[in-house]
Scaffold this active site. Structure first.
Site, PDB file in Angstrom:
ATOM      1  N   PRO A   2      52.331  46.569  49.548  1.00  8.58           N
ATOM      2  CA  PRO A   2      53.306  45.519  49.331  1.00  8.58           C
ATOM      3  C   PRO A   2      52.661  44.148  49.084  1.00  8.58           C
ATOM      4  CG  PRO A   2      53.067  45.861  51.656  1.00  8.58           C
ATOM      5  CD  PRO A   2      52.163  46.860  50.973  1.00  8.58           C
ATOM      6  N   PRO A  36      49.574  51.447  51.752  1.00 11.77           N
ATOM      7  CA  PRO A  36      48.127  51.553  51.559  1.00 11.77           C
ATOM      8  C   PRO A  36      47.461  50.193  51.810  1.00 11.77           C
ATOM      9  CG  PRO A  36      49.312  51.909  49.482  1.00 11.77           C
ATOM     10  CD  PRO A  36      50.327  51.685  50.539  1.00 11.77           C
ATOM     11  N   ARG A  41      48.898  42.473  49.836  1.00 15.21           N
ATOM     12  CA  ARG A  41      48.566  41.123  49.371  1.00 15.21           C
ATOM     13  C   ARG A  41      49.520  40.138  50.025  1.00 15.21           C
ATOM     14  NH1 ARG A  41      45.963  44.335  47.167  1.00 15.21           N
ATOM     15  NH2 ARG A  41      45.459  44.718  44.998  1.00 15.21           N
ATOM     16  N   ARG A  72      60.732  54.121  50.306  1.00 11.71           N
ATOM     17  CA  ARG A  72      60.775  54.087  51.763  1.00 11.71           C
ATOM     18  C   ARG A  72      62.218  54.173  52.235  1.00 11.71           C
ATOM     19  NH1 ARG A  72      56.348  51.669  49.364  1.00 11.71           N
ATOM     20  NH2 ARG A  72      54.485  52.318  50.473  1.00 11.71           N
TER      21      ARG A  72
END
Length: 134
Positions: A2, A36, A41, A72
């Protein structure tokens, strides 16, 4: 993904500890174990031109956007946003008690079909996980 992006008014720059907040948010996203690590960021944009309400006071705001790829569950999205917003509220609690301040967070979810990515940072974490499993 994300990506966490905050916009904040420059009239809180000295007290806002923005870099500290970005680290806290990354820690939350990493701890969820659903994103991940190499794709996380966080960044901030200091705003110099803005108008809040009727522009009669030295008001301030911090607006955050969390951008994630689709897939999700609603429960995961809600829990993640709740935790991030709680971190934001805690981080800015002192400022909130001493000045007019608006905090907000929005979630943006988009499909993989609309994104283009090239990222070799992921390989560092794959290598680290492989060596941990030996």
């Amino acid at each position: 993904m994300p990506h966490f992006i905050i916009e904040y008014t420059d009239n809180i720059k000295e007290e806002a500890r923005i870099q500290e907040l970005l680290k806290k948010i990354n820690d939350v996203l990493i701890s969820k174990n659903i994103f991940p690590v190499g794709g996380i960021r966080s960044r901030a944009i200091e705003l110099h031109n803005y108008c809040i309400a009727d522009d009669s006071h030295d008001d301030a705001f911090v607006h955050a956007s969390l951008k994630i790829g689709a897939g999700r569950s609603e429960e995961i999205k809600q829990a993640t946003c709740n935790e991030i917003f709680n971190v934001m509220k805690d981080h800015f609690a002192h400022l909130y008690q001493h000045r007019y301040l608006a905090l907000s967070l929005e979630l943006n979810e988009f499909s993989e079909a609309g994104t283009y990515k090239l990222n070799n940072i992921h390989t560092r974490y794959k290598k680290a996980n492989a060596s941990d499993n030996k």
